[in-house]
Design a protein around this motif. Structure first.
Motif, mmCIF file in Angstrom:
data_model
loop_
_atom_site.group_PDB
_atom_site.id
_atom_site.type_symbol
_atom_site.label_atom_id
_atom_site.label_comp_id
_atom_site.label_asym_id
_atom_site.label_seq_id
_atom_site.Cartn_x
_atom_site.Cartn_y
_atom_site.Cartn_z
ATOM 1 N N LEU A 55 -32.996 32.440 -25.165
ATOM 2 C CA LEU A 55 -33.391 31.182 -25.813
ATOM 3 C C LEU A 55 -32.469 30.066 -25.352
ATOM 4 O O LEU A 55 -31.246 30.175 -25.507
ATOM 5 C CB LEU A 55 -33.217 31.290 -27.337
ATOM 6 N N GLU A 56 -33.059 29.029 -24.795
ATOM 7 C CA GLU A 56 -32.278 27.872 -24.344
ATOM 8 C C GLU A 56 -32.818 26.620 -25.044
ATOM 9 O O GLU A 56 -34.039 26.449 -25.156
ATOM 10 C CB GLU A 56 -32.439 27.743 -22.820
ATOM 11 N N ALA A 57 -31.928 25.770 -25.515
ATOM 12 C CA ALA A 57 -32.350 24.543 -26.199
ATOM 13 C C ALA A 57 -33.004 23.589 -25.207
ATOM 14 O O ALA A 57 -32.575 23.485 -24.058
ATOM 15 C CB ALA A 57 -31.138 23.874 -26.844
ATOM 16 N N THR A 58 -34.028 22.870 -25.672
ATOM 17 C CA THR A 58 -34.632 21.843 -24.802
ATOM 18 C C THR A 58 -34.152 20.443 -25.184
ATOM 19 O O THR A 58 -34.496 19.472 -24.524
ATOM 20 C CB THR A 58 -36.175 21.879 -24.876
ATOM 21 N N SER A 59 -33.394 20.344 -26.284
ATOM 22 C CA SER A 59 -32.823 19.044 -26.654
ATOM 23 C C SER A 59 -31.575 19.283 -27.507
ATOM 24 O O SER A 59 -31.353 20.395 -27.994
ATOM 25 C CB SER A 59 -33.837 18.199 -27.421
#
Ligand code: CMX
Length: 132
Positions: A55-59
């Protein structure tokens, strides 16, 4: 009610960077997808019957960015597979389990998901996940 561990979610700063470890041990990182309304980019790694979900943040205001800011990279949630997420929520609610989601939301790869409050699960974020 619970079928198996569908996946384990791991919060990472960069999927590109995190990939290297999994590929080094011979696993395939696939199925990248952005779940816009949850402000995350995900990628899956099949391991036998279960999967790792990166899971990687998009903001910056993404829950995953907040999680990493508070605790650093690491295990973010465990997702149990159920046949019927609505029914599972009802059963848990009737047993006094605290829910985050009263109703299912859309997860990655066409799943219906709902989160249980970590107060009811010894501090672990638990997801219920219905496929298809
Ligand atoms: N581990 C442990 N505790 C967590 C947690 C985590 N990963 N995430 C949140 N919490 C705790 C919070 O600290 C908070 O505790 P308190 O009530 O004691 O303060 C509580 O859970 C509720 O968290 P919140 O951020 O206040 O509640 P929100 O409703 O705003 O958001 C959640 C909850 C879980 C939906 C959000 O934090 C989140 O993680 N969203 C991203 C979901 C995700 O991973 N999506 C990926 C795609 C889904 C898939 O297909 O798997």
């Amino acid at each position: 009610m619970l079928k198996k561990v569908n996946h384990i979610g791991i919060a990472v700063k960069s999927i590109e960077e995190a990939k290297r470890f999994y590929e080094a041990i011979g696993l395939v990182v696939e199925g990248e997808e952005v779940v816009e309304e949850q402000k995350v980019r995900v990628a899956f790694i099949q391991v036998g019957e279960t999967r790792i979900e990166l899971l990687e943040a998009t903001s910056e205001d993404s829950p995953v960015a907040k999680f990493i800011g508070k605790r650093g990279e690491g295990i973010h949630h465990i997702a149990f597979q159920v046949d019927d997420v609505e029914k599972a929520l009802e059963v848990l609610k009737n047993k006094g389990v605290r829910l985050i989601d009263e109703k299912p939301r859309r997860g990655a790869h066409n799943t219906r998901i709902a989160f249980i409050h970590p107060k009811s699960t010894n501090g672990v974020l638990v997801e219920l996940c219905q496929e298809g």
